[in-house]
Scaffold this motif. Structure first.
Motif, PDB file in Angstrom:
ATOM      1  N   ASP A  43     -18.419  -2.245   2.191  1.00 16.32           N
ATOM      2  CA  ASP A  43     -17.715  -1.253   1.572  1.00 16.32           C
ATOM      3  C   ASP A  43     -18.466  -0.201   0.779  1.00 16.32           C
ATOM      4  OD1 ASP A  43     -14.951  -1.624   2.381  1.00 16.32           O
ATOM      5  OD2 ASP A  43     -15.143  -3.251   1.264  1.00 16.32           O
ATOM      6  N   PHE A  70      -5.976   3.884   2.991  1.00 18.43           N
ATOM      7  CA  PHE A  70      -7.188   3.371   2.875  1.00 18.43           C
ATOM      8  C   PHE A  70      -8.181   3.180   1.597  1.00 18.43           C
ATOM      9  CE2 PHE A  70     -10.687   4.508   6.413  1.00 18.43           C
ATOM     10  CZ  PHE A  70     -10.032   4.141   7.485  1.00 18.43           C
ATOM     11  N   LEU A  79     -12.164   9.547   6.256  1.00 17.10           N
ATOM     12  CA  LEU A  79     -11.610   9.112   5.391  1.00 17.10           C
ATOM     13  C   LEU A  79     -12.346   8.477   4.174  1.00 17.10           C
ATOM     14  CD1 LEU A  79      -8.451   7.967   7.054  1.00 17.10           C
ATOM     15  CD2 LEU A  79      -8.283   9.699   5.559  1.00 17.10           C
ATOM     16  N   SER A 113       0.811  -1.114  -0.079  1.00 13.50           N
ATOM     17  CA  SER A 113      -0.027   0.045   0.001  1.00 13.50           C
ATOM     18  C   SER A 113       0.836   1.253   0.125  1.00 13.50           C
ATOM     19  CB  SER A 113      -0.955  -0.125   1.193  1.00 13.50           C
ATOM     20  OG  SER A 113      -0.147   0.170   2.331  1.00 13.50           O
ATOM     21  N   LYS A 131     -15.021  -8.245  -4.460  1.00 10.07           N
ATOM     22  CA  LYS A 131     -16.271  -8.605  -4.262  1.00 10.07           C
ATOM     23  C   LYS A 131     -16.955  -8.564  -5.633  1.00 10.07           C
ATOM     24  CE  LYS A 131     -18.383  -6.581  -0.518  1.00 10.07           C
ATOM     25  NZ  LYS A 131     -18.958  -5.279   0.027  1.00 10.07           N
ATOM     26  N   ILE A 183      -1.957   7.770   4.448  1.00  8.11           N
ATOM     27  CA  ILE A 183      -2.672   6.751   5.015  1.00  8.11           C
ATOM     28  C   ILE A 183      -4.019   6.882   4.388  1.00  8.11           C
ATOM     29  CG2 ILE A 183      -3.901   6.308   7.067  1.00  8.11           C
ATOM     30  CD1 ILE A 183      -1.309   5.254   7.401  1.00  8.11           C
ATOM     31  N   GLY A 184      -4.538   8.137   3.848  1.00  9.24           N
ATOM     32  CA  GLY A 184      -5.880   8.083   3.428  1.00  9.24           C
ATOM     33  C   GLY A 184      -5.753   7.327   2.168  1.00  9.24           C
ATOM     34  N   ARG A 199      -7.214  -0.042  -0.112  1.00 13.47           N
ATOM     35  CA  ARG A 199      -7.656  -1.209   0.357  1.00 13.47           C
ATOM     36  C   ARG A 199      -9.135  -1.443   0.238  1.00 13.47           C
ATOM     37  NH1 ARG A 199      -3.138  -0.969   3.855  1.00 13.47           N
ATOM     38  NH2 ARG A 199      -4.232   0.920   5.028  1.00 13.47           N
ATOM     39  N   GLU A 200      -9.678  -0.272   0.114  1.00 19.18           N
ATOM     40  CA  GLU A 200     -11.080  -0.262  -0.145  1.00 19.18           C
ATOM     41  C   GLU A 200     -11.372  -0.729  -1.683  1.00 19.18           C
ATOM     42  OE1 GLU A 200     -15.252   2.095   0.791  1.00 19.18           O
ATOM     43  OE2 GLU A 200     -13.626   3.092  -0.366  1.00 19.18           O
ATOM     44  N   ALA A 229     -14.077   5.574   4.246  1.00 25.15           N
ATOM     45  CA  ALA A 229     -13.912   4.348   4.160  1.00 25.15           C
ATOM     46  C   ALA A 229     -14.475   3.642   5.330  1.00 25.15           C
ATOM     47  CB  ALA A 229     -12.778   3.412   4.207  1.00 25.15           C
ATOM     48  N   GLY A 274     -12.624   0.263   6.836  1.00 29.73           N
ATOM     49  CA  GLY A 274     -11.542   0.621   6.413  1.00 29.73           C
ATOM     50  C   GLY A 274     -10.852   0.467   7.881  1.00 29.73           C
ATOM     51  N   GLU A 321       1.307   3.823   1.944  1.00 29.89           N
ATOM     52  CA  GLU A 321       1.923   4.062   3.048  1.00 29.89           C
ATOM     53  C   GLU A 321       3.158   3.441   3.478  1.00 29.89           C
ATOM     54  OE1 GLU A 321      -1.186   3.259   3.255  1.00 29.89           O
ATOM     55  OE2 GLU A 321      -1.355   1.852   4.962  1.00 29.89           O
ATOM     56  N   SER A 376     -10.608  -4.356  -1.690  1.00 30.55           N
ATOM     57  CA  SER A 376     -11.866  -5.359  -1.448  1.00 30.55           C
ATOM     58  C   SER A 376     -12.856  -5.360  -2.228  1.00 30.55           C
ATOM     59  CB  SER A 376     -12.220  -4.953  -0.129  1.00 30.55           C
ATOM     60  OG  SER A 376     -13.683  -4.888   0.233  1.00 30.55           O
ATOM     61  N   LEU A 377     -13.364  -4.071  -3.018  1.00 34.36           N
ATOM     62  CA  LEU A 377     -14.416  -3.857  -3.813  1.00 34.36           C
ATOM     63  C   LEU A 377     -14.110  -4.707  -5.064  1.00 34.36           C
ATOM     64  CD1 LEU A 377     -15.310   0.048  -3.325  1.00 34.36           C
ATOM     65  CD2 LEU A 377     -16.696  -2.241  -2.572  1.00 34.36           C
ATOM     66  N   ARG A 435      -9.802  -2.925   8.270  1.00 31.87           N
ATOM     67  CA  ARG A 435      -8.407  -3.429   7.475  1.00 31.87           C
ATOM     68  C   ARG A 435      -7.258  -2.781   7.860  1.00 31.87           C
ATOM     69  NH1 ARG A 435     -12.592  -3.375   2.835  1.00 31.87           N
ATOM     70  NH2 ARG A 435     -12.199  -1.050   2.878  1.00 31.87           N
ATOM     71  N   LEU A 436      -7.454  -1.663   8.778  1.00 32.49           N
ATOM     72  CA  LEU A 436      -6.324  -1.039   9.259  1.00 32.49           C
ATOM     73  C   LEU A 436      -5.505  -1.922  10.331  1.00 32.49           C
ATOM     74  CD1 LEU A 436      -6.921   2.754   9.432  1.00 32.49           C
ATOM     75  CD2 LEU A 436      -5.216   1.557   7.774  1.00 32.49           C
ATOM     76  N   VAL A 456       4.832   3.042  10.369  1.00 34.21           N
ATOM     77  CA  VAL A 456       3.406   2.719   9.597  1.00 34.21           C
ATOM     78  C   VAL A 456       2.651   2.239  10.311  1.00 34.21           C
ATOM     79  CG1 VAL A 456       2.798   1.403   7.622  1.00 34.21           C
ATOM     80  CG2 VAL A 456       4.980   2.394   7.496  1.00 34.21           C
ATOM     81  N   ARG A 485      -1.455   3.866  11.180  1.00 33.53           N
ATOM     82  CA  ARG A 485      -2.396   3.107  11.025  1.00 33.53           C
ATOM     83  C   ARG A 485      -3.249   3.122  12.139  1.00 33.53           C
ATOM     84  NH1 ARG A 485       0.734  -1.489   7.646  1.00 33.53           N
ATOM     85  NH2 ARG A 485       0.323  -0.698   5.683  1.00 33.53           N
ATOM     86  N   THR A 528      -4.781   6.328  12.978  1.00 40.15           N
ATOM     87  CA  THR A 528      -6.005   6.841  11.781  1.00 40.15           C
ATOM     88  C   THR A 528      -7.132   5.960  12.360  1.00 40.15           C
ATOM     89  OG1 THR A 528      -4.314   6.844  10.161  1.00 40.15           O
ATOM     90  CG2 THR A 528      -6.678   6.487   9.449  1.00 40.15           C
TER      91      THR A 528
END
Lengths: 335, 110, 133
Positions: free
Chosen positions: C92, A82, C100, A43, A93, A78-79, A85-86, C102, C106, A45, A89-90, C109-110, C34, C38, C41
């Motif tokens: 999701d 985020f 953020l 990812s 799916k 980090i955003g 990862r979404e 998510a 989210g 970060e 996952s989508l 997942r973190l 890191v 996380r 966040t």
């Protein structure tokens, strides 16, 4: 060495080479490296953290501000992590959903597949093509005794809801064997089933007919279905095959009018879904007359060839992009 | 192509003037406006279709749903001003027999 | 250090205090930067949810040690309206916070472990754990 250590080492190599001689080649390698990072689902970060680690090794005397700025960058990244990862996952799916739809579509095909029966007196041609993965048009042939029953239905809407509704129709029809041979009664029965079971915005149009070889009569009834055509060979003319009636699913007490027609040698009964007459081209809608003239163009061929050629021409006219499910059936009396 | 819905109200009478196309994409918008109006007892909902050049079966389904809702809720639904193309699909589907459709259809020319 | 520390969340500044608390503990436990980012966040998101939807609540941070396995647990507690459809919230794309973007999936997942309990009109308790690797 772990995969992560390997990545760190590779990144350090690439970065130090680049810092010494700033060449396009190294940048290109950097770009390829980023593809590798994506493959390994690193990812954003993590990449920044990797960068910090490598910079610490390469420049132990890095200024404190510089060092701290990286920490800030990490936080700001980090955003994106985020979101990344979404996205993953989508995507998983979506793949799962797509494969489920594939399975459902092939199940529907198997469930609803109606073999075109061999029928000595009639030459039968059928083409039924869905606009999307699942077909909202339904046709069904049943041979019962000497007679042949044929049904064409169009469920409003497309895709999965229409397909589910169609399975219901199929089972309702299968459970009405007696009425199968009387089109207007069959529609009455189906109407009650549909009215009770479908959502208020949904309805089904249907044409049902039965050909009796002894009398050469075609009995039929319609529930709001796009009229087909009747080709009268003796006069060499096409007529609309009109069977008035309310669509299925609107009113519980609807009754249907029985119609019949003598079929002579060379005559054709042509049934269709509104995907045939609602074909849209750049020049507007295709009129029923154009469909007739296409059929006329190929009518000396066997029925299956006629329907296939007509479909191909209409498909081409629409730029090979069907807007609606398409079903065309031709029954031609041979002897 | 889009669908514009213009709504006028006098007491319990609502007139919806539609312009554009009613198809799978615009049908939900029409449903959102029209259905609640038919759900209130005593309402008279008049839909003017003279500005509609195209309606597909999904669009027709919205009118079927509104018809059922008006019957269930004792409101009334009237359609007027259909162009030939729109009138044809109401005729084929037999809905002209069960819906209150004002005669004196306007031609395609506007 | 094995005592739970909590921060009351009533306004946006409290979110910062909760983050600070989490970061200090994560640092002490030896999490890398890191993972620190996380964890903070995740704390931000949970605290923001409290601030935006429950009005008030608290965030508690505790170090954990299970058979020599060390980690950090965040517990978010509120007596707010509760979540009617937890399954929906955990999907999701169903974003209730303007954070953020998510939301809870989210956060899940973190972190390494995540659990949520919620009763309508009673409140919500979310707990999330990150293990030290």
């Amino acid at each position: 060495m772990t995969a992560k250590d390997a990545l760190t080492e590779r990144y350090q190599d690439l970065l130090s080479v680049y810092l010494k001689a700033k060449t396009e080649t190294t940048l290109y390698k950097g770009q390829q490296f980023s593809r590798k990072l994506l493959e390994q689902q690193i990812s954003p970060e993590d990449l920044v953290s990797l960068h910090i680690q490598v910079m610490d090794e390469l420049f132990p005397d890095m200024s404190e501000e510089m060092r701290d700025s990286f920490d800030f960058l990490l936080e700001a990244m980090i955003g994106y992590g985020f979101a990344y990862r979404e996205h993953q996952s989508l995507r998983d799916k979506q793949q799962q959903l797509e494969s489920e739809i594939e399975v459902a579509a092939s199940m529907q095909q198997t469930l609803l597949l109606s073999d075109v029966p061999e029928f000595e007196q009639l030459d039968i041609g059928v083409v039924s093509v869905p606009a999307k993965k699942m077909n909202g048009d339904y046709y069904n042939f049943v041979k019962s005794g000497n007679s042949l029953s044929v049904a064409v239905a169009d469920i409003i809407g497309k895709g999965i809801p229409a397909a589910l509704c169609m399975s219901m129709i199929k089972y309702a029809m299968d459970s009405l064997p007696e009425e199968q041979m009387k089109p207007h009664l069959l529609l009455e029965n189906l109407n009650r089933v549909v009215e009770q079971n479908v959502h208020s915005n949904m309805f089904i149009t249907m044409f049902h007919g039965v050909y009796e070889p002894e009398s050469h009569k075609f009995y039929y009834a319609g529930a709001g279905h796009e009229p087909g055509f009747f080709y009268h060979a003796k006069e060499d003319e096409f007529q609309d095959l009109i069977a008035k009636g309310l669509v299925l699913g609107v009113s519980r007490t609807t009754t249907y009018h029985p119609y019949e027609k003598m079929i002579e040698v060379g005559d054709m009964v042509i049934l269709l879904s509104d995907g045939v007459t609602e074909c849209r081209t750049s020049k507007g809608f295709i009129e029923r007359e154009e469909v007739v003239s296409l059929i006329r163009k190929y009518m000396d061929l066997p029925s299956q060839k006629i329907v296939e050629n007509v479909f191909q021409e209409l498909d081409r006219l629409q730029g090979f992009e069907l807007r609606d499910d398409f079903t065309l059936i031709i029954l031609k009396r041979l002897v | 192509m889009n669908l514009q819905i213009n709504q006028e109200q006098i007491n319990e009478t609502y007139e919806l003037n539609l312009t554009g196309e009613v198809d799978a994409y615009t049908a939900p918008k029409l449903k959102e406006v029209m259905l609640p109006l038919t759900e209130k007892e005593g309402n008279i909902v008049i839909v003017n279709l003279s500005g509609i050049e195209y309606m597909d079966s999904t669009g027709l389904g919205i009118f079927v749903g509104a018809l059922k809702s008006s019957k269930a809720n004792n409101s009334s639904l009237k359609l007027r001003g259909m162009t030939e193309r729109v009138k044809r699909i109401f005729e084929i589907t037999g809905l002209t027999e069960v819906m209150d459709i004002e005669s004196g259809v306007k031609g395609e020319a506007l | 250090m094995d005592i739970q520390s909590c921060v009351e969340v009533r306004n946006e500044w409290d979110i910062v205090s909760a983050r600070q608390l989490g970061r200090n503990m994560a640092k002490e436990l030896g999490f890398g930067n890191v993972d620190q980012a996380r964890i903070t966040t995740a704390i931000s998101e949970l605290a923001r949810n409290i601030y935006l939807y429950a009005g008030r609540g608290k965030i508690c941070i505790e170090p954990i040690d299970q058979l020599g396995r060390k980690g950090l647990r965040i517990v978010a507690l509120d007596n707010g309206p509760g979540i009617r459809e937890i399954r929906k919230v955990m999907e999701d794309g169903y974003t209730t916070s303007g954070g953020l973007g998510a939301g809870l999936p989210g956060v899940k997942r973190l972190m390494d472990e995540f659990s949520i309990e919620s009763t309508v009109d009673v409140g919500t308790e979310i707990s999330a754990t990150k293990w030290l690797r």
